[in-house]
Design an enzyme around this catalytic site. Structure first.
Site, short mmCIF file in Angstrom:
data_model
loop_
_atom_site.label_atom_id
_atom_site.label_comp_id
_atom_site.label_asym_id
_atom_site.label_seq_id
_atom_site.Cartn_x
_atom_site.Cartn_y
_atom_site.Cartn_z
N LEU A 204 0.85 -1.19 0.00
CA LEU A 204 0.00 0.00 0.00
C LEU A 204 0.89 1.24 0.00
O LEU A 204 1.70 1.40 0.91
CB LEU A 204 -0.78 -0.04 1.32
CG LEU A 204 -2.19 0.52 1.41
CD1 LEU A 204 -3.11 -0.17 0.42
CD2 LEU A 204 -2.72 0.32 2.84
N HIS A 205 0.77 2.06 -1.00
CA HIS A 205 1.57 3.30 -0.94
C HIS A 205 0.97 4.46 -1.73
O HIS A 205 1.49 5.56 -1.70
CB HIS A 205 2.99 3.05 -1.44
CG HIS A 205 3.05 2.85 -2.94
ND1 HIS A 205 2.74 1.66 -3.54
CD2 HIS A 205 3.34 3.70 -3.94
CE1 HIS A 205 2.86 1.78 -4.84
NE2 HIS A 205 3.22 3.01 -5.13
N ARG A 206 -0.13 4.22 -2.49
CA ARG A 206 -0.67 5.31 -3.32
C ARG A 206 -1.19 6.44 -2.47
O ARG A 206 -1.88 6.20 -1.46
CB ARG A 206 -1.86 4.82 -4.15
CG ARG A 206 -1.53 3.76 -5.10
CD ARG A 206 -1.52 4.23 -6.53
NE ARG A 206 -0.75 3.24 -7.24
CZ ARG A 206 0.29 3.47 -8.00
NH1 ARG A 206 0.70 4.70 -8.22
NH2 ARG A 206 0.95 2.49 -8.57
#
Ligand code: UD1
Length: 364
Positions: A204-206
């Site tokens: 998860l990084h957006r």
């Protein structure tokens, strides 16, 4: 002969350029390998160079983090100097990160031919910085190397002349197949104390998932629910770790039982984790493709994808980032509603060679 400059900058570039760099070297073409330094932490960069057997970059710009304008501008200023000095016969960029557009823009204004690996993908969501980078890079590239047929259709609709576009397949799959054997030797499951085949893998990084407290805390609720069932392994991107701390969610997430929070992993450990996962939850682009190649169910926590072939033919489902939806879609996979799937055309491990043939002919 003037050199070909192969550009990398951020983590998802490394696995796209490693096999191409090696192919061009094998052909004894003069290659300069340039790293912009967009990603600079050891586990976001160096470990991939070691594992994918890439040499130290010939040129390292060391631009580091910053706002989009700062980062893109810094790369442009430094890369222009390199191009003026080296007079490359071609600049090859990959994917959709800030380094991609920065270097393509510099080269095209100096009339240096630009080749774009992974051209033509579109999410049709201009709120994503990557979508802007993709559209602009494709407009100014001279050679557009596409991973799937939908990409060719997108480029045709945007008026890109056919003769510039070549369907070569997905180069990440070259790297995946080349390294599948080595990944078998990984001891990461033991290290993290997770049982093979019985955990979910999460990335998860957006900005759309991690930059707002409400959204991120809804996702954490869904993760808590999943952890009642199976373990989740989460190699957290530095951006996400920072946001969890900023929003006061870090302590909560570390207290969830069955939740394995760990630092970003190298290519081989990550591949080993992916291959043995029951399910992958992600907002990454590359993972949607890699899970399709491996036949592992993938839930993508986004509203759209620039990789629709992974949904049409592969194992991917686009589920957005709402808590309830994540729970429902997770259940569907676990209750084993399996579906027909296939590996898309030319995801066969020979993409680097196809690109090498085209590049060699072009600069001859
Ligand atoms: C970039 C790409 C994204 C890709 C992702 C993979 C753009 C616009 N986005 O996003 O498409 O999916 O890489 O990781 O290029 N940071 C570190 N150490 C590092 C790198 C980053 O601590 O080695 C932290 C910094 O606080 C930085 C933040 O992460 O500000 C974001 O890094 P940045 O490269 O700007 O974008 P990503 O979110 O990584």
């Amino acid at each position: 002969m003037n050199p070909i400059i192969v550009v990398v900058g951020a983590r998802p570039n490394f696995m796209k350029m490693a096999p191409l760099y090696q192919d061009l070297k094998k052909r004894k073409l003069p290659v300069l390998f340039l790293h912009t330094g967009q990603h600079y932490d050891k586990n976001m960069s160096k470990v991939f160079f070691d594992e994918l057997e890439m040499p130290e970059p010939d040129i390292y710009l060391g631009v580091g983090s910053g706002s989009h304008a700062e980062q893109t501008a810094k790369i442009m200023i430094d890369f222009e100097k390199v191009c003026v000095k080296e007079k490359p016969s071609m600049v090859i960029v990959a994917g959709d990160v800030n380094s991609t557009i920065a270097c393509a823009l510099v080269a095209s204004k100096l009339w240096i031919p630009v080749a774009h690996v992974e051209a033509g993908l579109r999410s049709f969501d201009r709120q994503m910085p990557e979508e802007i980078n993709r559209i602009l890079t494709d407009q100014i590239s001279d050679l557009l190397l596409t991973p799937s047929v939908d990409a060719n259709e997108n480029l045709a609709k945007e008026g890109i002349p056919d003769e510039k576009v070549k369907f070569v397949g997905n180069i990440m799959i070259d790297t995946l197949l080349n390294n599948a054997g080595k990944a078998k030797k990984s001891v990461i499951h033991k290290k993290l104390k997770v049982e093979k085949g019985n955990y979910a893998l999460l990335t998860l990084h957006r900005p759309s998932n991690v930059d707002e407290k409400e959204v991120l805390s809804g996702i954490v609720n869904a993760l808590e629910y999943i952890c009642k069932d199976i373990s989740i392994v989460f190699p957290a991107h530095p951006r996400t770790t920072n946001k969890l701390k900023e929003f006061g969610l870090y302590d909560r997430i570390t207290k969830i039982s069955n939740f394995v929070l760990t630092e970003p992993k190298g290519y081989l450990d990550f591949l080993a984790l992916m291959k043995e996962a029951k399910i992958v939850l992600t907002d990454s682009g590359g993972l949607q493709e890699e899970t399709t190649a491996l036949g592992i169910p993938c839930l993508t926590l986004r509203e759209n994808t620039e990789r629709p072939i992974t949904v049409e033919q592969g194992t991917n489902t686009i589920i957005g980032n709402r808590e309830e939806n994540i729970k429902i879609e997770y259940r569907k996979v676990i209750d084993n509603k399996s579906r027909e799937q296939k590996i898309p055309d030319l995801w066969d491990g020979n993409t680097a060679k196809r690109i090498g043939d085209i590049v060699e002919a072009k600069i001859a």
